[in-house]
Design an enzyme around this catalytic site. Structure first.
Site, PDB file in Angstrom:
ATOM      1  N   HIS A  94      -0.847  14.850  -4.500  1.00 17.55           N
ATOM      2  CA  HIS A  94      -1.683  13.838  -3.861  1.00 17.55           C
ATOM      3  C   HIS A  94      -1.466  12.482  -4.531  1.00 17.55           C
ATOM      4  O   HIS A  94      -1.200  11.473  -3.847  1.00 17.55           O
ATOM      5  CB  HIS A  94      -3.154  14.257  -3.987  1.00 17.55           C
ATOM      6  CG  HIS A  94      -4.122  13.283  -3.415  1.00 17.55           C
ATOM      7  ND1 HIS A  94      -4.679  13.423  -2.166  1.00 17.55           N
ATOM      8  CD2 HIS A  94      -4.659  12.134  -3.925  1.00 17.55           C
ATOM      9  CE1 HIS A  94      -5.499  12.419  -1.927  1.00 17.55           C
ATOM     10  NE2 HIS A  94      -5.509  11.619  -2.982  1.00 17.55           N
ATOM     11  N   GLU A  95      -1.567  12.445  -5.845  1.00 16.20           N
ATOM     12  CA  GLU A  95      -1.385  11.171  -6.549  1.00 16.20           C
ATOM     13  C   GLU A  95       0.067  10.686  -6.450  1.00 16.20           C
ATOM     14  O   GLU A  95       0.316   9.476  -6.454  1.00 16.20           O
ATOM     15  CB  GLU A  95      -1.800  11.318  -8.016  1.00 16.20           C
ATOM     16  CG  GLU A  95      -3.247  11.735  -8.228  1.00 16.20           C
ATOM     17  CD  GLU A  95      -4.260  10.858  -7.495  1.00 16.20           C
ATOM     18  OE1 GLU A  95      -3.960   9.671  -7.253  1.00 16.20           O
ATOM     19  OE2 GLU A  95      -5.349  11.358  -7.165  1.00 16.20           O
ATOM     20  N   HIS A  97       0.308   8.565  -3.409  1.00 16.72           N
ATOM     21  CA  HIS A  97      -0.150   7.206  -3.708  1.00 16.72           C
ATOM     22  C   HIS A  97       0.931   6.439  -4.466  1.00 16.72           C
ATOM     23  O   HIS A  97       1.209   5.269  -4.186  1.00 16.72           O
ATOM     24  CB  HIS A  97      -1.408   7.260  -4.576  1.00 16.72           C
ATOM     25  CG  HIS A  97      -2.667   7.580  -3.832  1.00 16.72           C
ATOM     26  ND1 HIS A  97      -3.115   6.835  -2.763  1.00 16.72           N
ATOM     27  CD2 HIS A  97      -3.596   8.563  -4.035  1.00 16.72           C
ATOM     28  CE1 HIS A  97      -4.267   7.338  -2.331  1.00 16.72           C
ATOM     29  NE2 HIS A  97      -4.577   8.389  -3.070  1.00 16.72           N
ATOM     30  N   GLU A  99      -4.460   6.157   1.412  1.00 13.54           N
ATOM     31  CA  GLU A  99      -4.806   7.574   1.414  1.00 13.54           C
ATOM     32  C   GLU A  99      -3.948   8.373   2.383  1.00 13.54           C
ATOM     33  O   GLU A  99      -3.682   9.558   2.161  1.00 13.54           O
ATOM     34  CB  GLU A  99      -6.287   7.740   1.757  1.00 13.54           C
ATOM     35  CG  GLU A  99      -6.845   9.128   1.525  1.00 13.54           C
ATOM     36  CD  GLU A  99      -6.839   9.541   0.060  1.00 13.54           C
ATOM     37  OE1 GLU A  99      -6.909  10.754  -0.213  1.00 13.54           O
ATOM     38  OE2 GLU A  99      -6.768   8.648  -0.814  1.00 13.54           O
TER      39      GLU A  99
END
Length: 503
Positions: free
Chosen positions: A266-267, A270, A297
């Site tokens: 997830h990060e 980003h 996001e």
């Protein structure tokens, strides 16, 4: 460019340098600062916030903006010059409404509150955090009053900071239309006789091996470790603090493979966005930063879920996982692992929630935030309000505040108005990915071969490179040819539910 534009961009660059210093100080605070340094760090953060505010609200910037607006008006509407001036004007107009003393107070309070939250969460004691939440809610109400809004809803002044141009009434309409469709699908999945072999992810996965594998995965999808790093923190986050310096964090549980791995992925999403923004040629300029948290996001959710939980992804990555974790997963098949990665079950922690229930967590938080800022809910009543709504909307009795209203760092950091962007990101992600498949062809075949560069290249060309050139709604329309819709997300979820759960 005419005379006013270049001095204005020089001011933007100076502000960005100072902001990057503040980001570095904040990153250190969350990852490696000794606990006894918290009070002095709060003073450092407060000083930097005040200094940044003074620089950002310098009347000379206002004069330069007036001149530059005239200077660039002959440029195309989507030119980088017009976008830079437009976005600097927007930020300036917001900043000058906030008193410097207020900005310093907010920074000092949230810095101390984050440490209080971490202790309160660890000790499962809302009482320890309540005084800080009361202070922050009071400050955010004041901030909304300073900024003002044309809608009459003070929450919109806070939402606009993260999703420019968006208002809560529109977000509520989107959520109200999405909720029954999610609930219907979730009911069918939970009621299915097919059950994911989740015990696979609950075996023992040593932290050092998880770190090794997470790095391999991040590199595979395109993260450049010569321009970034991964560390640990209480709550995972990503900071694109400067050109060539994008950092992210995760947290580990040796008996839960998915927490750290999908959190890291997830990060990484980003971070890929931050590394893809045009920072080197436009350092400090608005055109070199992200347009909204929802778009940001969308990148994290796309890589974490749509790519990272796909069978094709694990067709490539599972052999590598077996090399690292050895006997722990030697008996696991690709189908079993893929099913475990897509386990669906209502749960308490948002960052650990599956794709089918995640947005329900966001809707709950969105409603509570509006009530707090609007004065219909006070901080002392948050635990009971949280537990009641959680039971009604997700169907579970919350056992502890650490698993309920204390689970996320955002309120302690003053990030009211932020949460809606998580659900918007899911919608953006599905719509972008649907278009990428149309443009690129068989992405699953590419992933199975370990080829993630085509998708990353598509994202870089269609989303990352634009920075703040287009507002989120305009970007979605430009990239996909239509306005944001819940249909791509629901089509994606139904397809997955059909394949895995037979619904």
């Amino acid at each position: 460019m005419p005379s006013a534009y270049d001095p204005l961009m020089a001011r933007a660059r100076d502000l960005a340098i100072l902001e990057s210093v503040a980001s570095l100080v904040g990153y250190d605070e969350r990852t490696s600062m000794p606990s006894r340094a918290a009070n002095w760090r709060a003073e450092q953060n407060s000083y930097l916030a005040r200094l940044l505010h003074e620089r950002a609200t310098d009347p000379q910037i206002g004069l330069l903006l007036n001149e530059a607006t005239d200077d660039v008006k002959s440029q195309p509407a989507d030119s980088e010059q017009r976008a830079n001036v437009r976005e600097m004007q927007r930020e300036y107009d917001r900043a000058v409404k906030l008193p410097g003393d207020f900005v310093a107070e907010m920074s000092r309070t949230t810095s101390l509150a984050e440490h209080a939250w971490a202790e309160a969460r660890k000790e499962n004691s809302f009482a320890k955090f309540q005084p800080w939440l009361e202070k922050i809610v009071s400050l955010k109400r004041r901030e909304a009053g300073y900024i003002g809004t044309t809608t009459g809803n003070p929450y919109d002044a806070l939402l606009d900071a993260y999703e420019p141009g968006e208002v809560s009434a529109n977000v509520a309409r989107v959520f109200d239309a999405l909720r029954p469709r999610l609930v219907e699908l979730l009911g069918k999945v939970v009621g299915s006789s097919r059950k994911a072999p989740i015990e696979i992810f609950e075996r023992t996965y040593p932290k050092t091996l998880q770190q090794q594998f997470a790095r391999i995965a991040a590199e595979a999808v395109g993260f450049d470790f010569s321009a970034g790093r991964i560390d640990e923190s209480v709550h995972p986050f990503c900071s694109g603090m400067a050109p060539g310096d994008t950092r992210m964090t995760t947290r580990y549980d040796e008996n839960s493979f998915g927490d750290a791995f999908f959190g890291t992925l997830h990060e990484t999403g980003h971070a890929l966005y931050e590394q893809g923004l045009p920072k080197e040629p436009h350092a400090g300029q608005p055109i070199a930063s992200s347009i909204s948290l929802g778009i940001h996001e969308s990148q994290s959710r796309l890589w974490e879920n749509i790519v990272g939980r796909s069978r094709a992804f694990w067709q490539f990555m599972l052999p590598k996982a077996k090399d690292i974790f050895g006997p722990t997963i030697a008996d696991v098949t690709l189908d079993q692992w893929h099913f475990a990665a897509n386990h669906v079950q209502p749960s308490f922690i948002r960052v650990e929630a599956d794709e089918f229930t995640y947005n329900l967590h966001i809707m709950l938080r969105f409603e509570l935030e509006q009530a707090l800022i609007g004065g219909q809910l006070e901080a002392a009543d948050v635990p009971s309000a949280w537990n009641e709504r959680f039971k009604k909307q997700i169907g579970l009795d919350v056992p502890t505040d650490a698993m309920g209203c204390l689970q996320d760092v955002h309120w302690s950091a003053g990030l009211f108005g932020y949460f809606a962007t998580y659900a918007l990101g899911n919608l953006y992600a599905a719509q972008f990915y649907e278009q990428a498949r149309k443009d690129l062809g068989d992405l699953d075949a590419m992933f199975a071969r370990g080829e993630f560069a085509p998708l990353l290249g598509w994202l870089r060309s269609n989303i990352h490179k634009h920075g703040k050139r287009y507002r989120a709604a305009d970007l979605v329309q430009r990239v996909t040819g239509r306005a944001l819709s819940a249909d791509p997300l629901m089509t994606y979820l139904w397809s997955k539910a059909s394949a895995l759960y037979g619904v």
